[in-house]
Every structure is written in structure tokens, then in C-alpha cells.
Design an enzyme around this catalytic site. Structure first.
Site, PDB file in Angstrom:
ATOM      1  N   ASN A  10       0.955  -0.976  -0.011  1.00 16.77           N
ATOM      2  CA  ASN A  10       0.007  -0.050   0.030  1.00 16.77           C
ATOM      3  C   ASN A  10       0.868   1.303   0.216  1.00 16.77           C
ATOM      4  O   ASN A  10       1.277   1.536   0.952  1.00 16.77           O
ATOM      5  CB  ASN A  10      -0.910  -0.107   1.240  1.00 16.77           C
ATOM      6  CG  ASN A  10      -1.928   1.227   1.248  1.00 16.77           C
ATOM      7  OD1 ASN A  10      -1.754   2.041   0.469  1.00 16.77           O
ATOM      8  ND2 ASN A  10      -2.416   1.270   2.322  1.00 16.77           N
ATOM      9  N   HIS A  97      -9.615   0.761   5.052  1.00 14.53           N
ATOM     10  CA  HIS A  97      -8.508   1.142   5.590  1.00 14.53           C
ATOM     11  C   HIS A  97      -8.605   2.223   6.717  1.00 14.53           C
ATOM     12  O   HIS A  97      -9.456   3.054   6.450  1.00 14.53           O
ATOM     13  CB  HIS A  97      -7.205   1.695   4.273  1.00 14.53           C
ATOM     14  CG  HIS A  97      -6.122   1.666   5.060  1.00 14.53           C
ATOM     15  ND1 HIS A  97      -5.471   2.817   5.839  1.00 14.53           N
ATOM     16  CD2 HIS A  97      -5.023   0.782   4.858  1.00 14.53           C
ATOM     17  CE1 HIS A  97      -4.335   2.337   6.320  1.00 14.53           C
ATOM     18  NE2 HIS A  97      -3.975   1.459   5.742  1.00 14.53           N
ATOM     19  N   GLU A  99      -6.794   4.626   7.568  1.00 11.72           N
ATOM     20  CA  GLU A  99      -6.886   5.934   7.226  1.00 11.72           C
ATOM     21  C   GLU A  99      -8.096   6.686   6.428  1.00 11.72           C
ATOM     22  O   GLU A  99      -8.305   7.802   6.371  1.00 11.72           O
ATOM     23  CB  GLU A  99      -5.456   6.131   6.349  1.00 11.72           C
ATOM     24  CG  GLU A  99      -4.284   6.141   7.542  1.00 11.72           C
ATOM     25  CD  GLU A  99      -3.124   5.254   6.892  1.00 11.72           C
ATOM     26  OE1 GLU A  99      -2.972   5.438   5.405  1.00 11.72           O
ATOM     27  OE2 GLU A  99      -2.162   4.887   7.649  1.00 11.72           O
ATOM     28  N   GLU A 167      -5.538  -4.899  10.656  1.00 10.24           N
ATOM     29  CA  GLU A 167      -4.306  -3.800  10.825  1.00 10.24           C
ATOM     30  C   GLU A 167      -4.714  -3.137  12.173  1.00 10.24           C
ATOM     31  O   GLU A 167      -5.476  -2.185  12.170  1.00 10.24           O
ATOM     32  CB  GLU A 167      -4.251  -2.935   9.756  1.00 10.24           C
ATOM     33  CG  GLU A 167      -3.802  -3.313   8.176  1.00 10.24           C
ATOM     34  CD  GLU A 167      -3.286  -2.336   7.322  1.00 10.24           C
ATOM     35  OE1 GLU A 167      -2.314  -2.771   6.776  1.00 10.24           O
ATOM     36  OE2 GLU A 167      -3.849  -1.332   7.172  1.00 10.24           O
TER      37      GLU A 167
HETATM   38  P1  13P Z   1       3.031   0.760   7.720  1.00 14.10           P
HETATM   39  O1  13P Z   1       3.618  -0.760   7.278  1.00 14.10           O
HETATM   40  O2  13P Z   1       3.656   1.866   7.334  1.00 14.10           O
HETATM   41  O3  13P Z   1       2.976   0.529   9.381  1.00 14.10           O
HETATM   42  O4  13P Z   1       1.525   0.654   7.082  1.00 14.10           O
HETATM   43  C1  13P Z   1       0.664  -0.236   7.273  1.00 14.10           C
HETATM   44  C2  13P Z   1      -0.747  -0.131   6.765  1.00 14.10           C
HETATM   45  O5  13P Z   1      -1.362   0.892   6.969  1.00 14.10           O
HETATM   46  C3  13P Z   1      -0.788  -0.933   5.237  1.00 14.10           C
HETATM   47  O6  13P Z   1      -1.965  -0.529   4.778  1.00 14.10           O
END
Ligand code: 13P
Length: 256
Positions: A10, A97, A99, A167
Site C-alpha cells: 500500500n 483502511h 486512514e 491492521e
Molecule cells: P505501515 O507498514 O507503514 O505501518 O503501514 C501499514 C498499513 O497501513 C498498510 O495498509
């Protein structure tokens, strides 16, 4: 027969130029040419998809989009439709996700996005994860609720198009406040599988791959795949580095 591990990169809101995106994609493509046991997919920002596709998609490296809107066409300023993403070479889409949830995606929107992406033939990585971890295990209810709400009306016969990425929000990114362990992932993935088997026919639910994401890199990829029994990894920061992401692909290729 062991199923293929899914290694997904990602890219989030990186890089800033088409030139850099092309260099990153080309480097990873070169290093994924011999993969046999691994499904590799990168999720660049949508503005780069057409260019990367035009430079020659590889059968060993799929393209995906980081989000998708649920309507197909019309007056929806700022949104990107599943039809558009299909037309620029995306085969996969990330939905839910943390975010995207933080910038407004609700459980209901996530559900309709999933149904629309499904209808348009995408493979979907549905992300779930708690914001904070408590010792009593109350956070598990968050995972169950996110799954139940995201998968309303999801037809069991289309489960082949679904993967779940667990996650934990607190373990993501350079400001992570902690690290998830392979054991912790294994425990939570069992809860996820159990929840899926309550929503769907247990036999079919068992086939849904459960990925881990949150500060995954060369150092811990193998332990999540082997000790954590992850069916794949969703990699953020380390997917922006050709050498690191290629090494993670190599690790996935070796594990049984
Ligand atoms: P990081 O590997 O930078 O912690 O990000 C994880 C993520 O949100 C992948 O979708």
C-alpha cells in the site's frame, strides 16, 4: 496444496511524481518476475495507475486501488468510480483502511463500496482493526462489528474475491505506539475466522485469506507468515523501497 501468500504494497499518498512511481513499479516488477507461490500486488495512488498499466502490466504483479466509490458514474465530485479503476488496470481494491475510515468512510459506506467493487469484479482487501488494545479483549468486539457491518449482503458464492487485512491502528506507521506480535495476530485471526464462519457457511468462510498489516518489514515478515500463520501481508512504508519489498516477496516465496 498450500495457497499462495498475498503480499500487498500500500503506497498510500506516495510518491509525488509519475517518474518516481514508474521507477518503483518497474523495480518491483523486475523482482517479481519469477514468483510462483506468491501473489504480489501494489496499490499506487489512483493518478498513477494508467501510466503503470501502459508501461506493461506483469502477470506476476497486479495493480490495485487504495479506495473506490460505490456509484459508477455521475455527479460525485472528487470520487473515483469502480468502472474508472477497472479501465486503468486495477484488479484489486482496498476498502475500509483505517486512514480512509479516519477521513470519513463509515461502516455503511464501506459496505456499499464492497458490494459495488464485488459487482465490478474486483478482488477486495477489507481492512479492519481496533484503535486501541485493552487487556480484557474488549477490542475484539470492534473487529467483529467491523466485519459484520462491512459484509452485510455479501454473497457467499463470491467469497473468492475477498481477503481481510487485520491492521491494528496503533501498530501502523512511523508513529505506531506499539508492535503486534505474530502470536497476537494468530489469536486475532482466529477470532476473525470465527466471526466469518458465523456470517457465512463455515466451510466457505475458511477459504478467506487473513493478512496482517502494521509496521511489516523485512525484519518481521517471516515471523508473521510462519509463526503467525498469516495468509499474506499488507505492507505500508517498506513497500516504497524496491529492495525491501522485493525481499519480503522473496521471504513469502520461501515459506511453506
Ligand atoms: P505501515 O507498514 O507503514 O505501518 O503501514 C501499514 C498499513 O497501513 C498498510 O495498509
Amino acid at each position: 496444496m498450500a495457497t499462495k501468500k498475498i503480499i500487498a504494497g500500500n503506497w498510500k499518498m506516495n510518491p509525488v511524481s509519475t517518474k518516481e512511481a514508474l521507477a518503483l513499479y518497474s523495480g518491483i516488477k523486475k523482482n517479481s518476475a519469477r514468483l510462483k507461490q506468491t501473489t504480489a500486488v501494489v496499490f499506487p495512488p489512483a493518478v498513477f495507475l494508467a501510466t503503470l498499466r501502459d508501461k506493461g502490466v506483469s502477470i506476476k504483479l497486479d495493480l490495485g486501488a487504495q479506495n473506490v466509490f460505490y456509484e459508477e458514474i455521475g455527479a460525485f465530485t472528487g470520487q473515483i468510480s469502480p468502472l474508472m479503476l477497472k479501465n486503468v488496470g486495477a484488479k484489486w481494491v482496498i476498502i475500509g483502511h483505517s486512514e480512509a475510515r479516519a477521513s470519513g468512510d463509515t461502516d455503511l459506506e464501506i459496505n456499499v463500496k464492497i458490494l459495488s467493487a464485488l459487482k465490478n469484479g474486483f478482488k477486495i482487501i477489507l481492512c479492519i482493526g481496533e484503535k486501541t488494545r485493552d487487556a480484557q479483549g474488549k477490542y475484539l468486539a470492534v473487529l467483529q462489528e467491523q466485519l459484520e457491518k462491512a459484509l452485510v449482503n455479501f454473497p457467499a458464492k463470491k467469497l473468492g474475491q475477498l481477503a481481510i487485512a487485520y491492521e491494528p491502528v496503533w501498530a501502523i506507521g512511523k508513529d505506531a505506539t506499539g508492535v503486534e506480535t505474530p502470536d497476537g495476530f494468530l489469536h486475532n485471526s482466529i477470532v476473525i475466522k470465527k466471526t466469518l464462519s458465523q456470517i457465512f457457511d463455515p466451510k466457505k468462510a475458511k477459504t478467506v485469506p487473513i493478512l496482517y498489516g502494521g509496521s511489516v518489514g523485512v525484519k518481521n515478515a517471516e515471523s508473521f507468515l510462519v509463526a503467525g500463520h498469516a495468509d499474506g501481508l499488507l505492507v505500508g512504508r517498506e513497500s516504497l523501497d524496491i529492495a525491501s519489498f522485493s525481499e519480503i516477496l522473496k521471504i513469502a516465496e520461501k515459506v511453506k
